[in-house]
Design a protein around this motif. Structure first.
Motif, PDB file in Angstrom:
ATOM      1  N   THR A  40      42.774  35.817  50.771  1.00  0.00           N
ATOM      2  CA  THR A  40      42.735  36.660  52.570  1.00  0.00           C
ATOM      3  C   THR A  40      43.856  37.048  52.534  1.00  0.00           C
ATOM      4  O   THR A  40      44.908  36.880  52.440  1.00  0.00           O
ATOM      5  CB  THR A  40      42.978  35.629  53.125  1.00  0.00           C
TER       6      THR A  40
ATOM      7  N   ASN B 220      35.684  43.035  54.812  1.00  0.00           N
ATOM      8  CA  ASN B 220      35.093  42.824  56.660  1.00  0.00           C
ATOM      9  C   ASN B 220      36.319  44.434  57.223  1.00  0.00           C
ATOM     10  O   ASN B 220      37.082  44.494  56.988  1.00  0.00           O
ATOM     11  CB  ASN B 220      36.503  41.763  57.070  1.00  0.00           C
TER      12      ASN B 220
ATOM     13  N   TRP C 146      38.529  32.409  56.580  1.00  0.00           N
ATOM     14  CA  TRP C 146      37.950  32.213  54.949  1.00  0.00           C
ATOM     15  C   TRP C 146      38.342  31.684  53.821  1.00  0.00           C
ATOM     16  O   TRP C 146      39.513  31.781  53.657  1.00  0.00           O
ATOM     17  CB  TRP C 146      37.808  33.689  54.948  1.00  0.00           C
TER      18      TRP C 146
ATOM     19  N   TRP D 201      38.385  37.616  50.611  1.00  0.00           N
ATOM     20  CA  TRP D 201      38.349  38.548  51.922  1.00  0.00           C
ATOM     21  C   TRP D 201      39.299  39.156  51.671  1.00  0.00           C
ATOM     22  O   TRP D 201      40.642  39.027  51.248  1.00  0.00           O
ATOM     23  CB  TRP D 201      38.159  37.175  53.210  1.00  0.00           C
TER      24      TRP D 201
END
Lengths: 394, 291
Positions: free
Chosen positions: A203, B42, B59, B63
């Protein structure tokens, strides 16, 4: 191989030699030729890269961010308004610690609209967390782009290579183009530690809650400080490979100088001529050129300027309501130092205004006078200003 | 259909979305439809904020979030990078809300679609800036109350119609454009699968009711979403190579007031105003061939 190259061509060829994989850029004067040359390289198959012809500079840097996060070597180039449109993403790129390299052909900011050279564009984003290098000539443009990738990739920091619009971007000079094999040896293929990859999900760019945001900024500050050592180390490696020397600053006949000029970019070479003419007359005048504005070379400047009596800063930028950025940072460098030179700031060359030898001599004379009387009566001045147009006595 | 879905939750539970959030259901279904071989870009907005308060993340696929207006541009870069690395079979997915799509992100989206990048763009449309607290966007429907289209003596909610983003993207010549609804998960999943199987830029616009923003109880989210479709206020269709095909045709359309009256954001509407909205809905339904 020596070839006459403009600054724009030097930047484009350097990106090609660096074997960039993704280019994302938008045309703007005076940077346009960088984009055109790279498009030709890709079209001819000379460069195996994806060139994203974006619809704005904001998207140019955004796409670089996506590409760099996926683990590819990326490149972009811009100027002026384009850099301003990117500015939001400049902070994101450094905050995400992505090693993007950008060439910025320095140009003034609107309004009034001006396509001509000064350094207000990159100065306006000096706090964006990018390493900023300012080049004196086109050889340095090419060499700095190559060095920039080493620094960027080893520290995960974006690097901006700045060169004066038109003065360098559009002027051809002999430039030694290194061979691909030599460059490959200096700049090995790049691998991002944790790229976006479905095999190992990460992430990137989460919400920085108050419990961690400050730490992220501190890590960015530490990495940028560490980039000083890295720039020196990469400069040494560059010397070994290519026999051209680069540091954080360049000192020119400055060791024993009473009066010093301090500047950045192409003004350095004009100032060297003036220094030579004073030296011929036996006057101890020298020059220090700042190459790395971010990280700011505090220690190096204390060493280089500390024994002079007076320093005149020549700079193509101004922070309205304050002074020029180079002057401010240099003055701040001496804040806890016992022996500091007197300092004067000369704002000059804005919006393409020519900085002539007369102007540079005026700055030398002012510093000489300050040294004689032991004080500075007026610290911030303008050079080459048409006072009648301003309607004020500046 | 069920056996084709990834059983694993790729959008993990425990995130901080409001109860009954339509947008997060859309994302969860989308990832189930697309599977693990994706990279998500995103935009700033509800989904981004509720899913990644550092050091947590919802997630389970790669991401990245960069800013509000540039999900499509970041996705362009990811896609170009994959190409340059010779990586095949990984689908790039941009996800943004209606503000990040119809307003601030429209330029980046238009650019990315025009350039023909191979990616899926998902707009989760909750019809206002919900992350900042219910301000109107160009996707807010006519008549809706928001904090910036308040109901006062002179103005009564939003005085402009909803921007038709799917039509704008279809006008770019995108090979696949579709609308979807969280109340019709099978339809939604099929469309995402079609988008994934299409090479080039594809666009899925998902209607996602927002209980706090639309002012209804969170247990009514699916009902509200379904009534939007059953009344014709939201039409489910796909545009494949320029040809529009309605995928869910309500057997007999419900009056739009059934949909509007469930939501506090429309509670100020007079019968005359509702009749005006009904006329607009009827006209659009006729235009698209929905009963």
């Amino acid at each position: 191989m020596k070839q006459a190259l403009t600054g724009n061509e030097a930047a484009a060829i350097a990106a090609k030699l660096a074997r960039v994989k993704v280019i994302s850029a938008y045309p703007i004067t005076p940077q346009t030729a960088v984009v055109e040359r790279l498009a030709e390289f890709v079209a001819n198959g000379e460069l195996d890269a994806e060139f994203i012809k974006v619809e704005s500079e904001h998207s140019a840097l955004s796409a670089c961010i996506g590409a760099a996060a996926t683990g590819t070597r990326t490149f972009t180039a811009t100027s002026s308004q384009g850099l301003m449109l990117m500015s939001e993403m400049l902070f994101v790129a450094s905050g995400l610690r992505l090693p993007i390299v950008m060439a910025n052909a320095n140009r003034s900011l609107s309004a009034p609209l001006s396509i001509w050279c000064d350094q207000q564009d990159s100065m306006a984003v000096r706090d964006s967390g990018w390493v900023q290098l300012y080049c004196e000539n086109n050889q340095e443009v090419l060499d700095s782009v190559l060095q920039a990738y080493r620094v960027a990739e080893e520290l995960l920091l974006p690097v901006m290579v700045c060169f004066d619009g038109f003065i360098l971007s559009h002027t051809a000079e002999p430039v030694d183009i290194p061979g691909q094999a030599e460059v490959d040896e200096f700049l090995p293929p790049y691998k991002l530690p944790n790229p976006l990859d479905p095999c190992r999900p990460v992430t990137m760019g989460p919400v920085g809650v108050p419990e961690c945001y400050e730490e992220f900024r501190c890590m960015l500050q530490e990495a940028t400080r560490a980039s000083k050592e890295k720039l020196i180390e990469v400069g040494r490696a560059f010397w070994k490979h290519f026999r051209r020397r680069y540091g954080l600053i360049e000192r020119y006949r400055s060791n024993d100088a009473d009066v010093l000029l301090l500047t950045m970019g192409s003004l350095g070479s004009s100032a060297k001529d003036i220094v030579d003419s004073y030296r011929k007359r036996g006057e101890k005048v020298g020059l220090v050129r700042v190459r790395s504005f971010r990280p700011f070379p505090v220690k190096e400047l204390i060493d280089a300027l500390g024994s002079a009596k007076a320093v005149s800063v020549l700079e193509k930028d101004v922070s309205p309501g304050s002074a020029g950025a180079l002057f401010l940072d240099t003055a701040a460098a001496f804040i806890n130092v016992k022996r500091a030179p007197l300092m004067l700031d000369f704002i000059c060359g804005l919006g393409g205004r020519d900085v002539s030898s007369l102007h540079i001599r005026e700055a030398v004379r002012a510093a000489t006078r300050a040294a004689e009387i032991g004080e500075v009566r007026k610290a911030v001045r303008w050079l080459g200003l048409r006072e009648k147009l301003v309607g004020l006595r500046i | 259909m069920r056996e084709e879905l990834v059983e694993e939750e790729l959008f993990a539970p425990g995130h901080r979305a409001c109860a009954g959030c339509g947008a997060t259901l859309a994302v969860r279904l989308a990832l189930k439809a697309l599977g693990k071989n994706v990279i998500v870009a995103n935009a700033t907005g509800c989904v981004e904020v509720i899913s990644t308060p550092y050091p947590e993340t919802a997630w389970r696929v790669p991401w990245i979030h960069a800013a509000f207006e540039n999900a499509a541009a970041v996705a362009s870069g990811v896609e170009a990078a994959l190409k340059s690395l010779g990586r095949r079979g990984v689908k790039v997915v941009a996800i943004a809300g209606d503000g990040g799509t119809a307003d601030i992100g429209l330029q980046a989206l238009s650019g990315a679609v025009e350039r023909g990048h191979d990616f899926i763009y998902i707009c989760y449309d909750n019809e206002a800036y919900m992350n900042t607290g219910i301000q109107r966007s160009s996707a807010t429907p006519f008549g809706a109350w928001t904090t910036t289209t308040p109901v006062g003596r002179v103005k009564r909610g939003k005085d402009r119609p909803k921007k038709d983003v799917p039509a704008i993207i279809a006008a770019h010549g995108a090979p696949y454009v579709a609308t979807a609804s969280v109340a019709y998960p099978i339809d939604l999943i099929k469309k995402l699968r079609k988008a994934a199987a299409t090479e080039g830029p594809t666009y899925i616009h998902i209607h996602c009711p927002c209980p706090p923003g639309w002012r209804f109880d969170s247990d009514k989210m699916i009902e509200v979403a379904r009534l939007a479709v059953l009344s014709g206020a939201w039409i489910l269709y796909e545009i494949k190579n320029g040809r529009l095909n309605v995928t869910i045709k309500p057997p007999k359309r419900r009056p739009v007031s059934d949909y509007l009256k469930m939501q506090g954001r429309f509670k100020h509407l007079t019968d005359a105003e509702i009749a005006e909205i009904q006329r607009t809905v009827d006209e659009r339904c006729r235009h698209l061939g929905v009963g």
